[in-house]
Design an enzyme around this catalytic site. Sequence first.
Site, PDB file in Angstrom:
ATOM      1  N   ALA A 137      11.487 -10.372  -4.860  1.00 18.77           N
ATOM      2  CA  ALA A 137      12.210  -9.792  -3.721  1.00 18.77           C
ATOM      3  C   ALA A 137      11.170  -9.315  -2.726  1.00 18.77           C
ATOM      4  O   ALA A 137      10.143  -8.758  -3.103  1.00 18.77           O
ATOM      5  CB  ALA A 137      13.091  -8.626  -4.174  1.00 18.77           C
ATOM      6  N   GLY A 154     -10.912  -3.117   8.059  1.00 22.86           N
ATOM      7  CA  GLY A 154      -9.723  -3.086   7.214  1.00 22.86           C
ATOM      8  C   GLY A 154      -9.813  -2.137   6.040  1.00 22.86           C
ATOM      9  O   GLY A 154      -8.926  -2.119   5.182  1.00 22.86           O
ATOM     10  N   GLU A 166      -1.229   1.410 -14.674  1.00 23.07           N
ATOM     11  CA  GLU A 166      -2.691   1.424 -14.633  1.00 23.07           C
ATOM     12  C   GLU A 166      -3.240   1.237 -13.221  1.00 23.07           C
ATOM     13  O   GLU A 166      -4.224   1.875 -12.828  1.00 23.07           O
ATOM     14  CB  GLU A 166      -3.247   0.318 -15.542  1.00 23.07           C
ATOM     15  N   ALA A 169       8.991  -7.131  -7.106  1.00 21.20           N
ATOM     16  CA  ALA A 169       9.487  -6.618  -5.831  1.00 21.20           C
ATOM     17  C   ALA A 169       8.284  -6.250  -4.965  1.00 21.20           C
ATOM     18  O   ALA A 169       7.531  -5.344  -5.302  1.00 21.20           O
ATOM     19  CB  ALA A 169      10.370  -5.399  -6.060  1.00 21.20           C
ATOM     20  N   GLY A 170       8.106  -6.984  -3.874  1.00 25.44           N
ATOM     21  CA  GLY A 170       6.966  -6.763  -2.995  1.00 25.44           C
ATOM     22  C   GLY A 170       5.997  -7.915  -3.089  1.00 25.44           C
ATOM     23  O   GLY A 170       5.389  -8.130  -4.138  1.00 25.44           O
ATOM     24  N   VAL A 175      -4.101   4.208 -10.218  1.00 29.82           N
ATOM     25  CA  VAL A 175      -5.322   5.013 -10.054  1.00 29.82           C
ATOM     26  C   VAL A 175      -6.535   4.131 -10.352  1.00 29.82           C
ATOM     27  O   VAL A 175      -6.697   3.646 -11.468  1.00 29.82           O
ATOM     28  CB  VAL A 175      -5.335   6.227 -11.008  1.00 29.82           C
ATOM     29  N   LYS A 201      -3.734  10.799  -6.903  1.00 27.64           N
ATOM     30  CA  LYS A 201      -4.354  10.167  -8.070  1.00 27.64           C
ATOM     31  C   LYS A 201      -4.863  11.219  -9.053  1.00 27.64           C
ATOM     32  O   LYS A 201      -4.709  11.079 -10.271  1.00 27.64           O
ATOM     33  CB  LYS A 201      -5.490   9.258  -7.617  1.00 27.64           C
ATOM     34  N   GLY A 254       1.190  -8.252  -4.439  1.00 30.76           N
ATOM     35  CA  GLY A 254       2.249  -9.023  -5.087  1.00 30.76           C
ATOM     36  C   GLY A 254       1.930 -10.502  -5.162  1.00 30.76           C
ATOM     37  O   GLY A 254       2.108 -11.149  -6.206  1.00 30.76           O
ATOM     38  N   THR A 256      -0.164  -8.346  -0.186  1.00 25.38           N
ATOM     39  CA  THR A 256      -1.451  -8.797  -0.712  1.00 25.38           C
ATOM     40  C   THR A 256      -1.482  -8.729  -2.235  1.00 25.38           C
ATOM     41  O   THR A 256      -1.900  -9.677  -2.917  1.00 25.38           O
ATOM     42  CB  THR A 256      -2.587  -7.944  -0.130  1.00 25.38           C
TER      43      THR A 256
END
Length: 440
Positions: free
Chosen positions: A44, A189, A131, A10-11, A134, A207, A16, A14
């Site tokens: 999705a 960016g 994992e 899902a997603g 963080v 985090k 995904g 960049t």
Amino acid sequence: MVAPLKVGIAGLGTVGSAVVRLIEQQRGALTARCGRGVRVVAVAARSKARKRDVDLTDIAWAKDALALANDPGIDCFVELMGGSDDPAHSAIEAALKSGKSVVTANKALIAKHGLRLASLAEQHGGALNYEAAVGAAIPVIKTLREGLAGTTINRVYGILNGTCNYILTRMEREGLSFAECLKDAQRLGYAEADPSFDVDGHDTAQKLSILASLAFGTRIAQNEVYVEGISSIAPEDLRAAEELGYRVKLLGVAVRTSKGIEQRVHPTMVPKTSSIAQVMGVTNAVTIDGDGIPPITLVGPGAGGAATASAVVADIADVASGTRALPFGRHSTKLRETKKAPMERHEGGYYIRLMARDFAGTAATIATRLAEQKISIESIVQRHPNGKLDTDEADTPISPVPVLLITYATSEDAVHRALHAVRADKVITGRPQVIRIEKN
């Protein structure tokens, strides 16, 4: 032959897209390492029409994240949408309740709902792996949870936000202001259009709350993290740090004390000889202090599509191979309530920059107020611009003079009481700059 692990993602931003690509590229290696294949069978995303640099030809599209989480045709639900609440939260809950394993890179969601989600994973038999939440490619979660399972951790601290580290690095190297470096970070960016979540320290705080739970076996307590950002740091602070043998970093620090667990995020002076002081640019680092071992420092890329995808795929590989770990290193019912150590009782050295009125008795007044709070001074530097003072027609000094102080170990409360008194005496102008010092 064991059937491949069927993954739903899902997603497809960049990260995904990078995960889909990496699983395809590493197909043979994953099969060899996990004893079974790994296949992305469904995805999705908000827009199916959007062009993506990844082949989705043979992959099914789910209506939305919740539908994907409930799809009986997947074994592992990967959430890469972000956000601490719905739709990510409800989708992960649904996946765990159906017995699926979940992999996520969502630090905000883990910091807010991690204990509840860990409990669901334990009840229904799936994994909850995070994992990438963080430090991206830095394997700090597994190090704390599994690699150091037999070690008592006393302190964990680090550079957990690449945006802030980039800004401080540029400020130090080029003598630029915070505003100038932030603008450049946005252009490249590295910083968002609204950078406050990063530069005000909240990203680091989320985090840190996760690391503290893993390190000390406590419930996540994000709201109990003391937070300061870096916007008040000026080039003169970085120059002073350089001269004094320090470097300024935004650190997240969690430490076990006799008063409780101290969790704090703030600009920090660290010795230039320390490992963490060498970490520049957008790189992240985490140092772990434990009983019986020298400090361990993990350094690497803390963000970015490829780095984050690497950690996500490693978590998926654990699911495929049947490797299971309790999400927080022990059963969620065994996690203790955090006993918070009040920030005002923090003890350590301090850098203090004052803009002192250059009148007779100013230095004595400052020294008296510090002495009243039993604060000992390690060093003091008074700077006159261009070697002389600006004066008015009556030859009276009108420009305040920077005074830099380094204290020996003292308490946060004592520093604030002393500076409050100094301000009341009207021997300084503006707001004092205070930066804590973290020793090796």
